[in-house]
Scaffold this motif. Sequence first.
Motif, PDB file in Angstrom:
ATOM      1  N   MET A  14       0.835  -1.208   0.000  1.00 39.60           N
ATOM      2  CA  MET A  14       0.000   0.000   0.000  1.00 39.60           C
ATOM      3  C   MET A  14       0.861   1.245   0.000  1.00 39.60           C
ATOM      4  O   MET A  14       1.949   1.232   0.513  1.00 39.60           O
ATOM      5  CB  MET A  14      -0.890   0.019   1.251  1.00 39.60           C
ATOM      6  N   LYS A  15       0.298   2.294  -0.561  1.00 41.21           N
ATOM      7  CA  LYS A  15       0.996   3.583  -0.514  1.00 41.21           C
ATOM      8  C   LYS A  15       0.374   4.470   0.561  1.00 41.21           C
ATOM      9  O   LYS A  15      -0.844   4.501   0.736  1.00 41.21           O
ATOM     10  CB  LYS A  15       0.893   4.281  -1.868  1.00 41.21           C
ATOM     11  N   TYR A  16       1.218   5.165   1.269  1.00 39.31           N
ATOM     12  CA  TYR A  16       0.762   6.112   2.280  1.00 39.31           C
ATOM     13  C   TYR A  16       1.512   7.423   2.103  1.00 39.31           C
ATOM     14  O   TYR A  16       2.656   7.444   1.645  1.00 39.31           O
ATOM     15  CB  TYR A  16       1.072   5.596   3.687  1.00 39.31           C
ATOM     16  N   ILE A  24      11.710   2.601   0.444  1.00 32.75           N
ATOM     17  CA  ILE A  24      10.262   2.665   0.605  1.00 32.75           C
ATOM     18  C   ILE A  24       9.705   4.053   0.346  1.00 32.75           C
ATOM     19  O   ILE A  24       8.508   4.216   0.183  1.00 32.75           O
ATOM     20  CB  ILE A  24       9.823   2.188   2.011  1.00 32.75           C
ATOM     21  N   LYS A  56       8.746   6.948  -1.865  1.00 30.58           N
ATOM     22  CA  LYS A  56       8.490   7.102  -3.296  1.00 30.58           C
ATOM     23  C   LYS A  56       8.456   8.567  -3.711  1.00 30.58           C
ATOM     24  O   LYS A  56       8.189   8.898  -4.857  1.00 30.58           O
ATOM     25  CB  LYS A  56       7.137   6.455  -3.647  1.00 30.58           C
ATOM     26  N   ILE A  60       6.013  10.225   0.594  1.00 28.61           N
ATOM     27  CA  ILE A  60       5.132   9.208   0.020  1.00 28.61           C
ATOM     28  C   ILE A  60       5.875   7.888   0.134  1.00 28.61           C
ATOM     29  O   ILE A  60       6.985   7.764  -0.354  1.00 28.61           O
ATOM     30  CB  ILE A  60       4.819   9.508  -1.458  1.00 28.61           C
ATOM     31  N   ILE A  61       5.264   6.941   0.821  1.00 28.02           N
ATOM     32  CA  ILE A  61       5.967   5.678   1.059  1.00 28.02           C
ATOM     33  C   ILE A  61       5.134   4.512   0.530  1.00 28.02           C
ATOM     34  O   ILE A  61       3.923   4.623   0.384  1.00 28.02           O
ATOM     35  CB  ILE A  61       6.265   5.458   2.569  1.00 28.02           C
ATOM     36  N   GLU A  62       5.814   3.420   0.253  1.00 26.69           N
ATOM     37  CA  GLU A  62       5.112   2.204  -0.149  1.00 26.69           C
ATOM     38  C   GLU A  62       5.567   1.067   0.756  1.00 26.69           C
ATOM     39  O   GLU A  62       6.738   0.696   0.760  1.00 26.69           O
ATOM     40  CB  GLU A  62       5.382   1.860  -1.615  1.00 26.69           C
ATOM     41  N   VAL A  63       4.630   0.551   1.548  1.00 27.34           N
ATOM     42  CA  VAL A  63       4.926  -0.526   2.498  1.00 27.34           C
ATOM     43  C   VAL A  63       3.772  -1.522   2.475  1.00 27.34           C
ATOM     44  O   VAL A  63       2.770  -1.304   1.792  1.00 27.34           O
ATOM     45  CB  VAL A  63       5.117   0.025   3.935  1.00 27.34           C
ATOM     46  N   ASP A 114       1.579  -2.588   4.919  1.00 26.26           N
ATOM     47  CA  ASP A 114       0.314  -2.307   5.598  1.00 26.26           C
ATOM     48  C   ASP A 114       0.483  -1.159   6.572  1.00 26.26           C
ATOM     49  O   ASP A 114       1.568  -0.596   6.722  1.00 26.26           O
ATOM     50  CB  ASP A 114      -0.204  -3.568   6.306  1.00 26.26           C
ATOM     51  N   ALA A 168       3.648   1.291   8.120  1.00 27.16           N
ATOM     52  CA  ALA A 168       3.648   2.743   7.962  1.00 27.16           C
ATOM     53  C   ALA A 168       3.769   3.426   9.324  1.00 27.16           C
ATOM     54  O   ALA A 168       4.525   4.390   9.485  1.00 27.16           O
ATOM     55  CB  ALA A 168       2.372   3.195   7.253  1.00 27.16           C
ATOM     56  N   GLU A 226      -6.025   4.732  -4.211  1.00 24.25           N
ATOM     57  CA  GLU A 226      -5.597   4.173  -5.507  1.00 24.25           C
ATOM     58  C   GLU A 226      -6.695   3.322  -6.101  1.00 24.25           C
ATOM     59  O   GLU A 226      -7.442   2.706  -5.356  1.00 24.25           O
ATOM     60  CB  GLU A 226      -4.353   3.326  -5.319  1.00 24.25           C
TER      61      GLU A 226
END
Lengths: 438, 113
Positions: free
Chosen positions: B1-3, B39, B41, B81-84, B86, B90, B113
């Motif tokens: 997921m992206k947060y 992580i 982005k 902006i991170i992608e992890v 869950d 985050a 998204e």
Amino acid sequence: MPDVEEAVTVAFREEWGQVVATLIRVTGDWDLAEECAQDAFAQALDRWRRDGVPRRPGAWLTTTARNRALDVLRREAVGAAKLREVAVLARDEPSYEPEDASGDGRGDDSGVQDDRLRLIFTCCHPALHIEARVALTLRTLAGLTTPEIARAFLVPEATMAQRLVRAKRKIRNAGIPYRVPPAHLLPERTTGVLGVIYLLFNEGYAATAGAELVRTNLCAEAIRLARVLARLMPDEPEVLGLLALLLLHDSRRHTRVDAAGDLVTLEDQDRTAWDRAEADEGTALLEAALRRGRPGPYQIQAAISACHTNAPTAEETDWADIAALYGELARFVPSAVVRLNRAVAVGMAEGTEAGLALVAELADEGDLAGYHLLPATRADLLRRSGRMDEAAEAYRRALELVENDAERRFLEKRLAECRSAWSRFVGGAKAPLRHWSR
Amino acid sequence: MKYVLFICTPADGEELSPEEIAEDPRFTSYIDEVRSRDIVKGGARLRPHTDATTVRVQGDEVLLSDGPFVESKEYVAGIDIIEVADLDEAIALASRHPAALGGGSVEVRPVWE
């Protein structure tokens, strides 16, 4: 056939959470999981009448619910990948199949057990509002209906429905994982789960009047959830400690208020009316927990509760032990309320002066300003030492702050007692006083 | 997921220059971690809220006001902006951000998204 209805009712209590938990894992859809679980229980009523109650109702219900989910997903033409996933999960779990009559239904449930733990931890995730955690736990795990939960928390049904919808949406959209937390998060998250169950219990415990019966049902639900958790996490002493604490409290629940709904203090309660079996179970659980040598706040609170519950009379209460336990508890929970409770115990063990000194200390620190039990505690210690005029003053202060009706009536009764004791004293002294005033 | 992590900092807190940040071990250890795990982005550090201009439109009129729309004790000082996997991951990262450790906060918002 009333037997079948009974069997479905029992299965609902025992299996609902497990069926929903497994369906959530398999479908990833909380609403669908609930719907299909409901559907399976409805089908059970018909089918069990016709075919008899299956040997393992939980397995039958899970399979039926999952098949239903497959149907729904198929009808909605959900991606083939998801369907395959559900079907594969179905194949991988032969123990769910009703025709699998081998074994006695125990020992091969580990996957299912994990599902229920997953559900508990997800419902109690700290990223959800505490009210949402409680509501979600009651709905998905305990199987209470939305109207029941709304009544228990004294909010309109629409509010509760909205709360549940929001919580489920947040789980989905924020990416709250459906799992038992990894080791480094587990202790903290377990504490969170225990907190939700304890809160649930206290909501029920605080309810006093008959009209609030729906709330007292929360005590039973909390105990049931604590039992499930204790079965699933048998090596966690704090989980056992919580269950012990709830049972010990609950054993005295019915004597806490009299027929008029007025509070009865521990020393005035009818000890013969306490639920001995429940108290004994709680005490045994506490001992088992303490043997593990990892004390924590729930075990200590249970130990305090056990001191009260197991004293044959109020006079035989071991207040020195209780004072020491509160001291220990304060190390885990550095709260002024815990210290106030310790002050009571010290006052009972070492004399009211010692207790009053601790209360004065807390009053000076100011953390409990506005908390009615601070002046109420002071009042009680003053009353016990015979300083009725000062006690009355402190009761009046407590009455300015109290919000709960039952507590208010209790404080008013105490105040009246102080006044009559005082007027007896002043009355006796009346004549000489008049002399002096001349 | 992206947060997206909104890095929030006290409005009356110290303002470190980019050079100071580059040498501050609180920041360098965080930056090293997110770089090594690949992580993050995207992201940016933002000028303080006092440099903000709030734009609103009423009818066909564009209304500007000096400062942030909402005055508060904290302002958004940056975003990552991170992608992890869950939310737990985050949160774990957010809790190690110097802002979270130093009196500010980090708001974690899932990317739609």
